[in-house]
Motif scaffolding. Sequence first.
Motif, PDB file in Angstrom:
ATOM      1  N   CYS A   1      -3.979  -0.277 -13.168  1.00  0.00           N
ATOM      2  CA  CYS A   1      -3.673   0.385 -12.178  1.00  0.00           C
ATOM      3  C   CYS A   1      -3.770  -0.389 -10.720  1.00  0.00           C
ATOM      4  O   CYS A   1      -4.517  -1.275 -10.754  1.00  0.00           O
ATOM      5  CB  CYS A   1      -4.828   1.570 -11.805  1.00  0.00           C
ATOM      6  SG  CYS A   1      -6.449   1.260 -11.696  1.00  0.00           S
TER       7      CYS A   1
ATOM      8  N   VAL B   1      -6.130   1.362 -19.090  1.00  0.00           N
ATOM      9  CA  VAL B   1      -5.744   1.776 -17.946  1.00  0.00           C
ATOM     10  C   VAL B   1      -5.235   0.640 -16.913  1.00  0.00           C
ATOM     11  O   VAL B   1      -6.261  -0.392 -16.872  1.00  0.00           O
ATOM     12  CB  VAL B   1      -6.547   2.803 -17.345  1.00  0.00           C
ATOM     13  CG1 VAL B   1      -6.077   2.955 -15.712  1.00  0.00           C
ATOM     14  CG2 VAL B   1      -6.608   4.178 -17.851  1.00  0.00           C
TER      15      VAL B   1
ATOM     16  N   VAL C   1      -1.555   4.552 -18.209  1.00  0.00           N
ATOM     17  CA  VAL C   1      -2.310   4.732 -19.088  1.00  0.00           C
ATOM     18  C   VAL C   1      -1.823   4.671 -20.481  1.00  0.00           C
ATOM     19  O   VAL C   1      -0.827   5.046 -20.908  1.00  0.00           O
ATOM     20  CB  VAL C   1      -3.013   6.547 -18.950  1.00  0.00           C
ATOM     21  CG1 VAL C   1      -4.134   6.896 -19.735  1.00  0.00           C
ATOM     22  CG2 VAL C   1      -3.121   6.598 -17.416  1.00  0.00           C
TER      23      VAL C   1
ATOM     24  N   ALA D   1      -0.601   4.073 -11.562  1.00  0.00           N
ATOM     25  CA  ALA D   1      -1.315   3.564 -13.007  1.00  0.00           C
ATOM     26  C   ALA D   1      -0.658   3.885 -14.015  1.00  0.00           C
ATOM     27  O   ALA D   1       0.546   4.722 -14.045  1.00  0.00           O
ATOM     28  CB  ALA D   1      -2.820   4.417 -13.023  1.00  0.00           C
TER      29      ALA D   1
ATOM     30  N   LEU E   1      -7.477   9.838 -12.859  1.00  0.00           N
ATOM     31  CA  LEU E   1      -6.969   8.638 -11.790  1.00  0.00           C
ATOM     32  C   LEU E   1      -6.529   9.454 -10.697  1.00  0.00           C
ATOM     33  O   LEU E   1      -7.043   8.953  -9.494  1.00  0.00           O
ATOM     34  CB  LEU E   1      -5.870   8.169 -12.506  1.00  0.00           C
ATOM     35  CG  LEU E   1      -6.236   7.081 -13.805  1.00  0.00           C
ATOM     36  CD1 LEU E   1      -5.137   6.611 -14.474  1.00  0.00           C
ATOM     37  CD2 LEU E   1      -7.022   5.977 -13.013  1.00  0.00           C
TER      38      LEU E   1
ATOM     39  N   LEU F   1     -13.218   7.492 -16.844  1.00  0.00           N
ATOM     40  CA  LEU F   1     -12.147   7.509 -17.647  1.00  0.00           C
ATOM     41  C   LEU F   1     -12.806   7.655 -19.353  1.00  0.00           C
ATOM     42  O   LEU F   1     -12.124   8.431 -20.076  1.00  0.00           O
ATOM     43  CB  LEU F   1     -11.302   6.494 -17.695  1.00  0.00           C
ATOM     44  CG  LEU F   1     -10.608   6.342 -16.295  1.00  0.00           C
ATOM     45  CD1 LEU F   1     -10.043   4.881 -15.946  1.00  0.00           C
ATOM     46  CD2 LEU F   1      -9.336   7.038 -16.584  1.00  0.00           C
TER      47      LEU F   1
END
Length: 327
Positions: free
Chosen positions: A26, A24, A185, A183, A175, A41
Amino acid sequence: MPKTCSDPRRLALHGPTMGTRWSVTCDAAPDTDVQALQTALAAAVQRVDAQMSPWLPGSDLNRLNHAPVGAWVTLPAEILEVLVCALDACRLSAGAFDPAAGALVDAWGFGAVRDAPDAEAIRTATSAAPLARTPTYEALELDSGMLRARKHAPMHLDLCGIAKGYAVDRMADVLRQNGVPHALVALDGELRAVGGQADGQPWAVAVESPETGRRAVHSVVELQDLAVATSGDYRHYLQVGDARLAHTMDTRRGAPVRNEVASVTVLARQCMHADAWATALLVAGPGEGLALAQRMGLEVLWMLRRGNGLVTLGLGRFGSGAPASGV
């Protein structure tokens, strides 16, 4: 202009899962609890793996696989959500996407036991895949209200063509729940953008060129509140003579995919849908697949092996009017 204490900070989080890694990137508030976000996560991905892995003996997927025909099996809401999507894709693609490919996956050496293909197992699995068999979307009954499912015919389910995309969607939910509006992913070839970057720019994602043994960029697609998934024959395959047999199975033929498609990239709002349709279109091939994608209104980029080179075919933003970057 100097940064202030309220400016978002760029975070890079990652961890192992499903034989690969999730990541991720972000733009988060300065006071974000990074460790708590990392833990949440990782837990979201682990939950998907524990439910849907064909390699974990105690997974909910394997409980359903080992249950007798006709017996109801209680399941978590998440795996039922994935099964609903999988059966819809199976029906709409006329079986090009088929979650009941597990016996073929195992027989050809791509399953939980990574042995060489077993000739007897291949014959057995192939004999169970004639066109006359009951379609999976009819042979598997789902009762989402009661959180249960049952099989009306023997089958071995494998959700590898959709579960990673679903895991990406679950991370996107984490998130948002943690107040992170910007973000990107990623899990293998499945990615989803939560918003754009904090500066207003979309997330730029490379589409790989389908080359064995090396990673090269073919084009770039820009994502904002959008997911992308790619399926192909260039990472996991068997070489039999001059034929390249992808790890993806075509249950209609009872064999690995064998057509001119090197890779298929699909855009969708949810990564689970992009993942499933990338698999379906890889199996369907360029002819059937093009008609299917047009009927479904999908945005797709195919890379086809023709002669000694690659030919691209695109729909939506990947179409002939798109710029060379593929955006």
